[in-house]
Motif scaffolding. Structure first.
Motif, PDB file in Angstrom:
ATOM      1  N   THR A 194       7.767 -12.064   3.378  1.00 42.23           N
ATOM      2  CA  THR A 194       6.881 -12.114   2.371  1.00 42.23           C
ATOM      3  C   THR A 194       7.370 -13.195   1.531  1.00 42.23           C
ATOM      4  N   GLY A 195       8.723 -13.593   1.554  1.00 44.31           N
ATOM      5  CA  GLY A 195       9.391 -14.710   0.558  1.00 44.31           C
ATOM      6  C   GLY A 195       8.527 -13.423  -0.995  1.00 44.31           C
ATOM      7  N   ALA A 196       8.233 -12.593  -1.115  1.00 41.84           N
ATOM      8  CA  ALA A 196       8.134 -11.787  -2.444  1.00 41.84           C
ATOM      9  C   ALA A 196       9.005 -11.450  -3.361  1.00 41.84           C
ATOM     10  N   ARG A 197       8.851 -11.428  -4.719  1.00 38.33           N
ATOM     11  CA  ARG A 197       9.862 -11.140  -5.902  1.00 38.33           C
ATOM     12  C   ARG A 197       9.617 -10.101  -6.151  1.00 38.33           C
ATOM     13  N   LEU A 198       7.709  -9.171  -5.968  1.00 38.71           N
ATOM     14  CA  LEU A 198       8.002  -8.287  -6.234  1.00 38.71           C
ATOM     15  C   LEU A 198       7.472  -7.266  -5.075  1.00 38.71           C
ATOM     16  N   ILE A 199       8.233  -6.418  -4.767  1.00 42.83           N
ATOM     17  CA  ILE A 199       6.967  -5.119  -4.100  1.00 42.83           C
ATOM     18  C   ILE A 199       6.083  -3.930  -4.629  1.00 42.83           C
ATOM     19  N   VAL A 200       5.553  -4.022  -4.338  1.00 43.28           N
ATOM     20  CA  VAL A 200       4.463  -3.110  -5.083  1.00 43.28           C
ATOM     21  C   VAL A 200       4.304  -1.947  -3.989  1.00 43.28           C
ATOM     22  N   ASP A 201       4.477  -0.680  -4.079  1.00 36.57           N
ATOM     23  CA  ASP A 201       4.383   0.013  -3.156  1.00 36.57           C
ATOM     24  C   ASP A 201       3.701   1.469  -3.891  1.00 36.57           C
ATOM     25  N   SER A 202       2.626   1.613  -3.509  1.00 34.68           N
ATOM     26  CA  SER A 202       1.492   2.520  -4.556  1.00 34.68           C
ATOM     27  C   SER A 202       1.438   4.057  -3.827  1.00 34.68           C
ATOM     28  N   SER A 203       2.709   3.980  -3.088  1.00 32.63           N
ATOM     29  CA  SER A 203       2.988   5.898  -1.796  1.00 32.63           C
ATOM     30  C   SER A 203       2.394   7.007  -2.469  1.00 32.63           C
ATOM     31  N   LYS A 204       2.698   6.789  -3.967  1.00 34.79           N
ATOM     32  CA  LYS A 204       2.791   8.132  -5.233  1.00 34.79           C
ATOM     33  C   LYS A 204       3.231   9.176  -4.770  1.00 34.79           C
ATOM     34  N   ILE A 205       3.581   8.995  -3.835  1.00 30.92           N
ATOM     35  CA  ILE A 205       5.181  10.160  -2.965  1.00 30.92           C
ATOM     36  C   ILE A 205       6.386  10.791  -4.363  1.00 30.92           C
ATOM     37  N   PRO A 206       5.752  11.294  -5.385  1.00 38.85           N
ATOM     38  CA  PRO A 206       7.940  11.513  -5.919  1.00 38.85           C
ATOM     39  C   PRO A 206       8.855  11.933  -5.063  1.00 38.85           C
ATOM     40  N   SER A 207       9.127  11.881  -4.279  1.00 40.35           N
ATOM     41  CA  SER A 207      10.051  12.595  -3.678  1.00 40.35           C
ATOM     42  C   SER A 207      10.152  10.813  -3.115  1.00 40.35           C
ATOM     43  N   ALA A 208       9.618  10.414  -2.326  1.00 37.99           N
ATOM     44  CA  ALA A 208      10.319   8.929  -1.951  1.00 37.99           C
ATOM     45  C   ALA A 208      10.568   8.416  -3.309  1.00 37.99           C
ATOM     46  N   ALA A 214      -7.552 -11.216  -3.460  1.00 36.08           N
ATOM     47  CA  ALA A 214      -6.892 -11.281  -2.348  1.00 36.08           C
ATOM     48  C   ALA A 214      -6.701 -10.155  -1.287  1.00 36.08           C
ATOM     49  N   VAL A 215      -7.045 -11.062   0.525  1.00 31.38           N
ATOM     50  CA  VAL A 215      -6.794  -9.913   1.698  1.00 31.38           C
ATOM     51  C   VAL A 215      -5.647  -9.494   1.418  1.00 31.38           C
ATOM     52  N   ASN A 216      -4.575  -7.996   1.986  1.00 29.84           N
ATOM     53  CA  ASN A 216      -3.673  -7.685   1.321  1.00 29.84           C
ATOM     54  C   ASN A 216      -3.495  -7.328   2.955  1.00 29.84           C
ATOM     55  N   HIS A 217      -1.758  -7.069   3.179  1.00 30.44           N
ATOM     56  CA  HIS A 217      -1.918  -5.832   4.364  1.00 30.44           C
ATOM     57  C   HIS A 217      -1.136  -4.677   3.358  1.00 30.44           C
ATOM     58  N   THR A 218      -2.386  -3.908   3.167  1.00 31.02           N
ATOM     59  CA  THR A 218      -1.658  -2.489   2.648  1.00 31.02           C
ATOM     60  C   THR A 218      -1.762  -1.629   4.273  1.00 31.02           C
ATOM     61  N   ILE A 219      -0.841  -0.343   3.877  1.00 31.41           N
ATOM     62  CA  ILE A 219      -0.246   0.360   5.236  1.00 31.41           C
ATOM     63  C   ILE A 219      -1.419   1.450   5.237  1.00 31.41           C
ATOM     64  N   ALA A 220      -2.081   2.213   4.183  1.00 34.59           N
ATOM     65  CA  ALA A 220      -2.702   2.937   3.658  1.00 34.59           C
ATOM     66  C   ALA A 220      -2.734   2.938   2.349  1.00 34.59           C
ATOM     67  N   GLY A 221      -4.030   3.985   1.948  1.00 36.99           N
ATOM     68  CA  GLY A 221      -5.144   3.650   0.575  1.00 36.99           C
ATOM     69  C   GLY A 221      -5.839   4.323   0.419  1.00 36.99           C
ATOM     70  N   GLY A 262       0.563  -1.094  -0.230  1.00 35.31           N
ATOM     71  CA  GLY A 262       0.329  -0.130  -0.045  1.00 35.31           C
ATOM     72  C   GLY A 262       1.219   1.409   0.205  1.00 35.31           C
ATOM     73  N   GLU A 263       0.574   2.255   1.583  1.00 36.78           N
ATOM     74  CA  GLU A 263       1.371   3.284   0.734  1.00 36.78           C
ATOM     75  C   GLU A 263       2.352   3.544   1.979  1.00 36.78           C
ATOM     76  N   LEU A 264       3.667   2.756   1.363  1.00 34.70           N
ATOM     77  CA  LEU A 264       4.540   2.686   2.983  1.00 34.70           C
ATOM     78  C   LEU A 264       5.029   3.918   3.003  1.00 34.70           C
ATOM     79  N   PHE A 265       5.259   5.706   2.281  1.00 34.74           N
ATOM     80  CA  PHE A 265       5.557   6.617   3.018  1.00 34.74           C
ATOM     81  C   PHE A 265       4.705   7.089   4.139  1.00 34.74           C
TER      82      PHE A 265
END
Length: 371
Positions: free
Chosen positions: A138-152, A310-317, A48-51
């Protein structure tokens, strides 16, 4: 500003290369549903929005993880933070101060320069450890971060052991404005008369900065319009996985949905007061409606336009991050008939510098962009 006590040496955690797909852009552009679909593939984990981990996740007492549990009590995130930092977990308030001092949107250009400020460097190292801990737990091969903040996003190419990809998501700014204004009305708030101008200025700045970052990602940049995604969602998502070099495992089943006791909320996952529509779980702008269908092999799609989230573990969004189960994907074009002349004209006039660049007509016609 107090000193951060966490050990910042990333040599051990950076022995492995971690693929990060960072979603940039402005809100109400379909980022949440794209994020949730990607998360539903085996081997992909969305933060989710890791920022906002430090503020909304750890400083706010009642903020929920995407799984439905109070974020601070989520066992998965506890494990991630333990692996990343052990007993020397960074102070959330200190991390918030670092963000305010050096990682705001206006800092994006400086973060692409030859050197970083002490605050930005400290933040970069902490975030790098966090990404690697997420991959390890998590053992993930790809992590998706949807923070959208360009500075991050600007910090990702500077991180050792990280293979960064930038997904720049765009939506017609008039649809975006309409979605923000609907959100105000659903929360029984007086619609801000400056909302069209404010939303459009954010749209212009965020998109311009995302394009500016493209060169720093060395060919790992892709632009995606919401309208093109909903026109062919399955092919689009599979194309994004191929773009990041992650192919769905042959014969793999999609991730499971909600399980008893995991804290996930039934149905549309709506929380009181969040503006979610209880009938369909549709968030204006995401174009998502419940649908039926059985599980498919190799991913969550049960058809070209139907998907099992699937159920997710997103922080914010967007509040729709709480939705799991079967949904049908289709374009949300309500702005074309519901939006009044004032907001439409204001948004169109302000967005003109980029409107045609992204394939949108000032006359509101539908047009698909060939990449």
């Amino acid at each position: 500003m107090g000193q951060l006590r966490v050990h910042l040496d990333c040599e051990r955690c950076c022995d492995m290369s971690v693929k990060i797909l960072y979603i940039a852009g402005w809100g109400r552009s379909g980022t949440t549903i794209v994020d949730n679909i990607l998360n539903s593939y085996d081997g992909v984990f969305s933060t989710g929005e890791l920022f906002y981990l430090w503020t909304r996740g750890l400083l706010e007492e009642k903020r929920k993880c995407g799984c439905g549990v109070i974020f601070r009590e989520c066992a998965l995130w506890r494990s991630i933070l333990d692996v990343a930092f052990g007993d020397d977990r960074p102070c959330p308030s200190h991390m918030r101060d670092l963000q305010q001092a050096a990682i705001r949107v206006r800092h994006t250009r400086a973060l692409t320069g030859p050197t970083l400020s002490d605050e930005a460097e400290e933040y970069r190292r902490v975030t790098n450890r966090l990404y690697h801990a997420i991959a390890e737990v998590t053992g993930a091969r790809l992590i998706v971060d949807s923070s959208k903040i360009p500075s991050a996003a600007a910090l990702l190419p500077r991180m050792a052991g990280v293979e960064p990809y930038l997904l720049h998501m765009i939506r017609d700014p008039r649809a975006v404005t309409h979605s923000w204004m609907r959100a105000y009305r659903k929360k029984s708030l007086v619609s801000d008369p400056e909302a069209p101008a404010a939303s459009t200025m954010h749209w212009l700045v965020r998109n311009a900065l995302a394009e500016r970052l493209a060169g720093d990602f060395g060919g790992r940049y892709r632009r995606l319009r919401y309208e093109d995604f909903v026109a062919d969602p399955r092919a689009t998502i599979e194309g994004l996985l191929a773009f990041a070099g992650v192919e769905p495992k042959s014969g793999a089943e999609p991730k499971s949905g909600a399980e008893p006791g995991n804290g996930a909320e039934p149905g549309n996952g709506a929380e009181p007061g969040n503006g979610a529509e209880p009938k369909s779980g549709v968030e204006p702008g995401n174009g998502v409606e419940p649908a039926g269908g059985g599980a498919s092999v190799g991913g969550p799609f049960t058809g070209d336009t139907t998907v099992r989230l699937a159920v997710n573990h997103t922080i914010a969004g967007n509040p729709r991050r709480f939705h799991s189960g079967d949904v049908e994907l289709r374009a949300d074009d309500r702005w074309r008939t519901e939006q009044t002349a004032g907001p439409r004209l204001t948004t169109t006039a302000l967005a003109l510098p980029l409107l045609h660049r992204y394939g949108y007509s000032a006359g509101f016609s539908r047009r698909r962009v060939n990449r």
